[in-house]
Each structure stands twice: as C-alpha cells, then as structure tokens.
Design a protein around this motif. Structure first.
Motif, PDB file in Angstrom:
ATOM      1  N   ASN A 177      24.227  -1.995  -8.327  1.00 46.37           N
ATOM      2  CA  ASN A 177      24.680  -0.643  -8.332  1.00 46.37           C
ATOM      3  C   ASN A 177      25.486  -0.351  -6.983  1.00 46.37           C
ATOM      4  O   ASN A 177      26.151  -1.423  -7.056  1.00 46.37           O
ATOM      5  CB  ASN A 177      23.064   0.358  -7.431  1.00 46.37           C
ATOM      6  N   LYS A 178      25.723   0.593  -6.773  1.00 44.68           N
ATOM      7  CA  LYS A 178      27.550   0.660  -5.496  1.00 44.68           C
ATOM      8  C   LYS A 178      26.930  -0.043  -4.838  1.00 44.68           C
ATOM      9  O   LYS A 178      28.715  -0.473  -4.204  1.00 44.68           O
ATOM     10  CB  LYS A 178      27.460   2.477  -5.425  1.00 44.68           C
ATOM     11  N   ARG A 179      26.505  -0.211  -4.231  1.00 49.01           N
ATOM     12  CA  ARG A 179      26.415  -1.077  -2.771  1.00 49.01           C
ATOM     13  C   ARG A 179      26.526  -2.754  -3.249  1.00 49.01           C
ATOM     14  O   ARG A 179      27.800  -2.668  -2.531  1.00 49.01           O
ATOM     15  CB  ARG A 179      25.165  -0.404  -2.004  1.00 49.01           C
ATOM     16  N   GLU A 180      26.192  -3.193  -4.084  1.00 43.63           N
ATOM     17  CA  GLU A 180      26.102  -4.293  -4.839  1.00 43.63           C
ATOM     18  C   GLU A 180      27.635  -4.455  -5.306  1.00 43.63           C
ATOM     19  O   GLU A 180      28.530  -5.511  -4.961  1.00 43.63           O
ATOM     20  CB  GLU A 180      24.705  -5.027  -5.796  1.00 43.63           C
ATOM     21  N   ARG A 181      28.562  -3.607  -5.838  1.00 43.98           N
ATOM     22  CA  ARG A 181      29.400  -3.813  -6.399  1.00 43.98           C
ATOM     23  C   ARG A 181      30.241  -3.466  -5.504  1.00 43.98           C
ATOM     24  O   ARG A 181      31.288  -4.562  -5.663  1.00 43.98           O
ATOM     25  CB  ARG A 181      29.394  -2.253  -7.232  1.00 43.98           C
ATOM     26  N   ARG A 182      30.139  -2.811  -4.015  1.00 46.83           N
ATOM     27  CA  ARG A 182      31.347  -3.074  -3.078  1.00 46.83           C
ATOM     28  C   ARG A 182      31.125  -4.136  -2.203  1.00 46.83           C
ATOM     29  O   ARG A 182      32.087  -4.865  -2.907  1.00 46.83           O
ATOM     30  CB  ARG A 182      30.271  -1.974  -2.076  1.00 46.83           C
ATOM     31  N   LYS A 183      29.903  -4.794  -2.432  1.00 45.67           N
ATOM     32  CA  LYS A 183      30.203  -6.287  -2.011  1.00 45.67           C
ATOM     33  C   LYS A 183      30.532  -7.321  -2.869  1.00 45.67           C
ATOM     34  O   LYS A 183      31.215  -8.369  -2.314  1.00 45.67           O
ATOM     35  CB  LYS A 183      28.387  -6.490  -2.000  1.00 45.67           C
ATOM     36  N   ASP A 224      18.999 -12.299  -9.334  1.00 48.24           N
ATOM     37  CA  ASP A 224      20.780 -11.998  -9.580  1.00 48.24           C
ATOM     38  C   ASP A 224      21.352 -12.798 -10.137  1.00 48.24           C
ATOM     39  O   ASP A 224      21.888 -13.560  -9.658  1.00 48.24           O
ATOM     40  CB  ASP A 224      21.009 -11.727  -8.140  1.00 48.24           C
TER      41      ASP A 224
END
Length: 206
Positions: free
Chosen positions: A195-201, A119
C-alpha cells in the motif's frame, strides 16, 4: 451555469514502470555474473548488461536484461530443498518480513487468534513458484507480494471470511508465481501489493 466535470483519477502505474531499488539492481548484477561464469553470455555482453543494470531505473528495464537467462539451478534447488516455513498466529500473532528472509517452496500459515502477516517485498526469491497454504481461521492472513509478482488463487477455498485478491496479473519475467491454497476460515485471507505507506518505507530504505 455549466457544472464542472470531475478531474480524472490518476492512471495506475504499470508494475514494469515502477522504480527499481539498489537491491533490485544488485540482484540482476549477481544473476548476470553467474550466467557469464556458466558460459551463457560472453564477457563483452556481460560488461554491456552490467552497465545497463547499474543504470536501470525501472523493473521493466531490469527484466529485459535477464529475460533470456534461466534461474540459477543450484540456488533454485537449494531453495526447493528447504523445509516448509510454518507460521502459527496463536494468541499473539506471527509474521515474516518485511526484510530479507529465505523463501522455501512451501509456506504454511495458520492465523489462529492473533493472525499472520507474510511480506515478500524484500526477499530475493529464485524459485519459479511458491505455494502458500493459508488458513484465515479467527483473525485472518495477510500476504504482501512485490509489484511484478503474480498469484494463482484457484486452489483456495474462500470459506466464510472470503478471499480478497488485490494483485495485478502483470507478472514480470523471472518473478515467482504465488500459488495460494488453504481456506479463508472465519476471518479470510488477503493477498495484495504494497500500500502507499509500505511503498514509502520501501523507497526510504532503497
């Protein structure tokens, strides 16, 4: 009775329009100060660019401020001289990131049975190019790169597992190119943006 037309799907946001974080702004501020110390920009221009950097909201606004500046030679040379990073998934898997880590010019990932995850979303990379040699083997390799980074997969052998390149070609000025080599093996290799979850984090940790 007239059938209702489906609503159009939302337009993907171009990478340059994505919101910049505090760390993104600080990285540009550091590069501008280095440029002033090297005599590339004068103090008046430094003040002007620093003010713009600290108030920039998107990647594109930041990219404009350093588009005419080279990477710091000393920092790039130091990164190029780092030994290759070797990750072996073995039985239980291996990962590097998310988080801050020093990016060398070459990364080698052997998925093994446990798989490997790479990452790059929170790194500060001053290299113009990073070679990632990935071998999908039994469990696969997943590589996540920031929006604005691009990849070249022409040197990759997809193998039986295949290669899934979900990145966009919209490379921002001053960002590195990930040159992907190796083989997909049995499980394959995936390279993508967050992805969406990673963007939120990422947004939550900005």
């Amino acid at each position: 009775m007239t059938a209702e037309l489906p609503e159009p799907s939302p337009r993907p946001v171009p990478s340059g329009e994505l919101r910049a974080s505090h760390d993104d702004r600080e990285a540009v501020v550091e590069q501008l100060r280095d440029a002033a110390a090297e005599g590339r920009i004068d103090l008046d221009e430094l003040d002007s660019r620093l003010e713009q950097a600290l108030t920039s909201k998107t990647y594109a606004e930041l990219a404009v401020l350093t588009a005419d500046l080279p990477k710091s030679p000393s920092a790039a040379a130091a990164a190029e001289n780092l030994p290759p990073l070797v990750l072996k998934g073995g039985m239980y898997g291996a990962s590097r990131g998310p988080g801050r880590w020093e990016v060398p010019g070459r990364v080698i990932a052997h998925a093994g049975v446990g798989g490997v995850s790479l990452d790059f979303t929170r790194v500060e990379c001053r290299l113009t190019e990073v070679v990632v040699e990935a071998y999908g083997e039994t469990s696969g390799v997943t590589i996540v790169i920031p929006d604005g980074w691009a990849t070249d997969t022409t040197g990759m052998d997809p193998g039986f597992g295949g290669l899934k390149d979900k990145t966009t070609p919209d490379r921002l000025p001053g960002t590195p190119l990930i040159r992907l080599t190796g083989s997909g093996g049995m499980a394959g290799v995936v390279i993508r943006h967050p992805n969406k979850r990673e963007r939120r984090k990422l947004d939550g940790n900005a």
